[in-house]
Design a protein around this motif. Structure first.
Motif, PDB file in Angstrom:
ATOM      1  N   ARG A  37      -1.191   6.403  16.853  1.00 39.00           N
ATOM      2  CA  ARG A  37      -2.528   6.190  16.299  1.00 39.00           C
ATOM      3  C   ARG A  37      -2.852   7.097  15.114  1.00 39.00           C
ATOM      4  NH1 ARG A  37      -2.448   6.165  21.606  1.00 39.00           N
ATOM      5  NH2 ARG A  37      -2.989   4.261  22.673  1.00 39.00           N
ATOM      6  N   LEU A  38      -1.940   7.921  14.702  1.00 37.13           N
ATOM      7  CA  LEU A  38      -2.235   8.827  13.602  1.00 37.13           C
ATOM      8  C   LEU A  38      -2.105   8.110  12.267  1.00 37.13           C
ATOM      9  CD1 LEU A  38      -0.572  12.162  14.740  1.00 37.13           C
ATOM     10  CD2 LEU A  38      -2.906  11.359  15.105  1.00 37.13           C
ATOM     11  N   ARG A  39      -2.832   8.627  11.307  1.00 40.93           N
ATOM     12  CA  ARG A  39      -2.896   8.035   9.973  1.00 40.93           C
ATOM     13  C   ARG A  39      -2.158   8.906   8.950  1.00 40.93           C
ATOM     14  NH1 ARG A  39      -6.673   4.027   9.782  1.00 40.93           N
ATOM     15  NH2 ARG A  39      -7.913   3.810  11.663  1.00 40.93           N
ATOM     16  N   GLY A  40      -2.138   8.411   7.738  1.00 43.06           N
ATOM     17  CA  GLY A  40      -1.487   9.144   6.664  1.00 43.06           C
ATOM     18  C   GLY A  40      -2.086  10.524   6.453  1.00 43.06           C
ATOM     19  N   LEU A  98      -3.158   1.197   9.754  1.00 45.31           N
ATOM     20  CA  LEU A  98      -2.232   2.308  10.018  1.00 45.31           C
ATOM     21  C   LEU A  98      -0.941   2.149   9.231  1.00 45.31           C
ATOM     22  CD1 LEU A  98      -2.717   2.729  13.875  1.00 45.31           C
ATOM     23  CD2 LEU A  98      -3.578   4.224  12.065  1.00 45.31           C
ATOM     24  N   ALA A  99      -0.358   0.943   9.253  1.00 44.70           N
ATOM     25  CA  ALA A  99       0.913   0.720   8.555  1.00 44.70           C
ATOM     26  C   ALA A  99       0.768   0.945   7.052  1.00 44.70           C
ATOM     27  CB  ALA A  99       1.430  -0.687   8.852  1.00 44.70           C
ATOM     28  N   LEU A 100      -0.284   0.403   6.461  1.00 44.88           N
ATOM     29  CA  LEU A 100      -0.474   0.568   5.019  1.00 44.88           C
ATOM     30  C   LEU A 100      -0.758   2.017   4.651  1.00 44.88           C
ATOM     31  CD1 LEU A 100      -2.476  -2.657   4.071  1.00 44.88           C
ATOM     32  CD2 LEU A 100      -0.035  -2.178   3.727  1.00 44.88           C
ATOM     33  N   ASP A 101      -1.500   2.706   5.489  1.00 43.78           N
ATOM     34  CA  ASP A 101      -1.804   4.111   5.221  1.00 43.78           C
ATOM     35  C   ASP A 101      -0.538   4.962   5.311  1.00 43.78           C
ATOM     36  OD1 ASP A 101      -3.759   6.024   4.485  1.00 43.78           O
ATOM     37  OD2 ASP A 101      -3.856   6.729   6.556  1.00 43.78           O
ATOM     38  N   ALA A 175      -5.432 -11.244  10.628  1.00 38.37           N
ATOM     39  CA  ALA A 175      -5.808  -9.835  10.469  1.00 38.37           C
ATOM     40  C   ALA A 175      -4.772  -9.057   9.664  1.00 38.37           C
ATOM     41  CB  ALA A 175      -6.004  -9.192  11.837  1.00 38.37           C
ATOM     42  N   LEU A 176      -3.502  -9.405   9.817  1.00 37.91           N
ATOM     43  CA  LEU A 176      -2.443  -8.701   9.084  1.00 37.91           C
ATOM     44  C   LEU A 176      -2.499  -9.023   7.603  1.00 37.91           C
ATOM     45  CD1 LEU A 176       0.486  -9.274  11.594  1.00 37.91           C
ATOM     46  CD2 LEU A 176      -0.820  -7.159  11.255  1.00 37.91           C
ATOM     47  N   GLY A 177      -2.899 -10.237   7.268  1.00 42.86           N
ATOM     48  CA  GLY A 177      -3.028 -10.636   5.873  1.00 42.86           C
ATOM     49  C   GLY A 177      -1.739 -10.456   5.089  1.00 42.86           C
ATOM     50  N   ASP A 178      -1.874 -10.104   3.820  1.00 40.15           N
ATOM     51  CA  ASP A 178      -0.699  -9.959   2.971  1.00 40.15           C
ATOM     52  C   ASP A 178       0.181  -8.785   3.392  1.00 40.15           C
ATOM     53  OD1 ASP A 178      -2.592  -8.078   2.129  1.00 40.15           O
ATOM     54  OD2 ASP A 178      -1.914  -8.134   0.053  1.00 40.15           O
ATOM     55  N   ALA A 179      -0.368  -7.838   4.115  1.00 40.09           N
ATOM     56  CA  ALA A 179       0.443  -6.702   4.588  1.00 40.09           C
ATOM     57  C   ALA A 179       1.507  -7.195   5.572  1.00 40.09           C
ATOM     58  CB  ALA A 179      -0.438  -5.648   5.262  1.00 40.09           C
ATOM     59  N   GLY A 180       1.144  -8.145   6.424  1.00 36.87           N
ATOM     60  CA  GLY A 180       2.116  -8.707   7.361  1.00 36.87           C
ATOM     61  C   GLY A 180       3.261  -9.382   6.635  1.00 36.87           C
ATOM     62  N   VAL A 181       2.942 -10.074   5.550  1.00 39.01           N
ATOM     63  CA  VAL A 181       3.972 -10.750   4.753  1.00 39.01           C
ATOM     64  C   VAL A 181       4.827  -9.709   4.026  1.00 39.01           C
ATOM     65  CG1 VAL A 181       4.368 -12.318   2.798  1.00 39.01           C
ATOM     66  CG2 VAL A 181       2.570 -12.824   4.480  1.00 39.01           C
ATOM     67  N   ARG A 182       4.186  -8.799   3.317  1.00 41.79           N
ATOM     68  CA  ARG A 182       4.907  -7.800   2.512  1.00 41.79           C
ATOM     69  C   ARG A 182       5.807  -6.909   3.360  1.00 41.79           C
ATOM     70  NH1 ARG A 182       3.711  -2.985   0.998  1.00 41.79           N
ATOM     71  NH2 ARG A 182       1.517  -3.031   1.459  1.00 41.79           N
ATOM     72  N   LEU A 183       5.367  -6.596   4.580  1.00 43.88           N
ATOM     73  CA  LEU A 183       6.169  -5.726   5.452  1.00 43.88           C
ATOM     74  C   LEU A 183       7.170  -6.530   6.293  1.00 43.88           C
ATOM     75  CD1 LEU A 183       3.412  -3.180   6.512  1.00 43.88           C
ATOM     76  CD2 LEU A 183       5.230  -2.878   4.810  1.00 43.88           C
ATOM     77  N   GLY A 184       7.168  -7.853   6.121  1.00 42.13           N
ATOM     78  CA  GLY A 184       8.196  -8.686   6.726  1.00 42.13           C
ATOM     79  C   GLY A 184       7.940  -9.134   8.153  1.00 42.13           C
TER      80      GLY A 184
END
Length: 186
Positions: A37-40, A98-101, A175-184
């Motif tokens: 659960r930690l962030r950047g 979290l993933a994008l951060d 909810a994942l949006g383009d981040a889900g696509v970009r991260l595969g």
């Protein structure tokens, strides 16, 4: 009062007492911890306290992660205690944030970014991990891992009650949006 160097020393002493001292008591010269659960900003903070620290950002398939998580709904929060994670869409938004951060700060903290599913099946990634943390670690095949339906990267687990429903998959994908696509993952 206190000056910044003293404040940093005090924070470093806290983590040393909390994590390094027990490890040393077990005969270990190195220590670390896993957190989902930690962030950047937390990684940047820890890098400030421990400049020689090694970071590994292990990212799991959000669909498989939700299949595992949904039995714990009402025990996790987007922001405690005001914003509990109660359904797939909220989980997907939290995963995306979290993933994008973490992706954003990875270069700043010299983090190794690994997709969990790829790591399980690619011995070269295990070697990369060992090199990054300067340690001889057991390969994933020798660890006691909880399988996702027996398939690496599977988005459903073996038990029927763990399979995602169509509306959960749709809410996660949205909810994942383009981040889900970009991260595969979508």
């Amino acid at each position: 009062y206190p000056n910044p160097a003293q404040l940093i020393d005090a924070h470093r002493a806290f983590f040393t007492k909390l994590l390094a001292t027990p490890a040393k008591g077990l005969g270990r010269s190195r220590w670390g911890f896993k957190e989902v659960r930690l962030r950047g900003s937390h990684a940047l903070y820890l890098k400030l306290l421990f400049p020689k620290a090694r970071f590994v950002f292990l990212v799991r398939d959000p669909f498989a992660a939700f299949a595992s998580f949904r039995h714990y709904i009402k025990s996790d929060f987007h922001a405690w205690p005001e914003r509990p994670v109660r359904w797939a869409g909220e989980f997907g938004r939290l995963w995306r944030e979290l993933a994008l951060d973490l992706e954003r700060v990875a270069p700043e903290v010299d983090a190794l970014w690994l997709k969990y599913e790829d790591y399980l099946s690619d011995t070269a990634l295990h070697e990369k991990l060992c090199s990054h943390v300067d340690a001889d670690l057991r390969p994933p095949g020798e660890l006691s891992l909880i399988p996702s339906g027996g398939q690496v990267g599977a988005t459903q687990t073996a038990k029927p009650e763990n399979r995602l429903l169509w509306y959960e998959r749709r809410a996660l994908k949205q909810a994942l949006g383009d981040a889900g696509v970009r991260l595969g993952y979508v």
